[in-house]
Write a protein that holds these residues in place. Structure first.
Motif, PDB file in Angstrom:
ATOM      1  N   THR A 106     -27.804  96.806 -78.797  1.00  0.00           N
ATOM      2  CA  THR A 106     -28.100  98.232 -78.878  1.00  0.00           C
ATOM      3  C   THR A 106     -29.242  98.486 -77.909  1.00  0.00           C
ATOM      4  O   THR A 106     -30.326  97.921 -78.057  1.00  0.00           O
ATOM      5  N   ILE A 107     -28.967  99.301 -76.900  1.00  0.00           N
ATOM      6  CA  ILE A 107     -29.966  99.590 -75.873  1.00  0.00           C
ATOM      7  C   ILE A 107     -30.455 101.014 -76.082  1.00  0.00           C
ATOM      8  O   ILE A 107     -29.666 101.963 -76.084  1.00  0.00           O
ATOM      9  N   TRP A 108     -31.767 101.121 -76.292  1.00  0.00           N
ATOM     10  CA  TRP A 108     -32.425 102.399 -76.528  1.00  0.00           C
ATOM     11  C   TRP A 108     -33.228 102.792 -75.296  1.00  0.00           C
ATOM     12  O   TRP A 108     -33.841 101.943 -74.657  1.00  0.00           O
ATOM     13  N   LEU A 109     -33.298 104.079 -75.025  1.00  0.00           N
ATOM     14  CA  LEU A 109     -34.275 104.635 -74.100  1.00  0.00           C
ATOM     15  C   LEU A 109     -35.246 105.408 -74.969  1.00  0.00           C
ATOM     16  O   LEU A 109     -34.838 106.311 -75.712  1.00  0.00           O
ATOM     17  N   ALA A 110     -36.515 105.023 -74.936  1.00  0.00           N
ATOM     18  CA  ALA A 110     -37.536 105.664 -75.769  1.00  0.00           C
ATOM     19  C   ALA A 110     -38.593 106.290 -74.869  1.00  0.00           C
ATOM     20  O   ALA A 110     -39.132 105.616 -73.983  1.00  0.00           O
ATOM     21  N   ILE A 111     -38.864 107.559 -75.115  1.00  0.00           N
ATOM     22  CA  ILE A 111     -39.899 108.275 -74.363  1.00  0.00           C
ATOM     23  C   ILE A 111     -40.959 108.714 -75.356  1.00  0.00           C
ATOM     24  O   ILE A 111     -40.689 109.488 -76.271  1.00  0.00           O
ATOM     25  N   HIS A 112     -42.151 108.159 -75.191  1.00  0.00           N
ATOM     26  CA  HIS A 112     -43.290 108.454 -76.060  1.00  0.00           C
ATOM     27  C   HIS A 112     -44.173 109.464 -75.338  1.00  0.00           C
ATOM     28  O   HIS A 112     -44.599 109.208 -74.207  1.00  0.00           O
TER      29      HIS A 112
END
Length: 114
Positions: A100-106
């Motif tokens: 499972t590949i996530w793109l996370a923008i904080h």
């Protein structure tokens, strides 16, 4: 100028922990690629962050629990959501059979008045 890279390139192999790679970091902003291979939040653990987090599942699948919601959210490739600062949440499950590949923008919350 920086080199062109690919978010699906150089993927880590399955491991005990998620693989988190910082793609970009600036004051008030961090972009990460997270690769999950069956990981979930530890029992009783809740994320409770001081920043907003926008996440998108690029491949694979996950179950995300938002503390204030009665049902878990199933996320599949292409699904995204904004998790506001201080919104307690946890990962209940990620697919152990496929990454499972996530793109996370904080993003630091906007504290401007007006």
């Amino acid at each position: 100028m920086t080199a062109t890279e690919n978010i699906f390139g150089d993927l880590p192999v399955a491991a005990a922990d998620e693989a988190v790679a910082a793609l970009l970091s600036r004051p008030g902003l961090r972009i990460e690629r997270i690769v999950s291979t069956g990981q979930a939040s530890p029992p009783g653990f809740w994320y409770d962050q001081d920043w907003d987090e926008w996440v998108m599942v690029l491949s694979g699948a996950a179950l995300l629990r938002i503390e204030s919601e009665p049902e878990v959210r199933r996320l599949a490739a292409g699904d995204y959501l904004l998790i506001p600062a201080q919104c307690r949440h946890r990962v209940e499950w990620t697919d152990p059979a496929a990454a499972t590949i996530w793109l996370a923008i904080h993003v630091a919350p906007d504290h401007c008045d007006g």
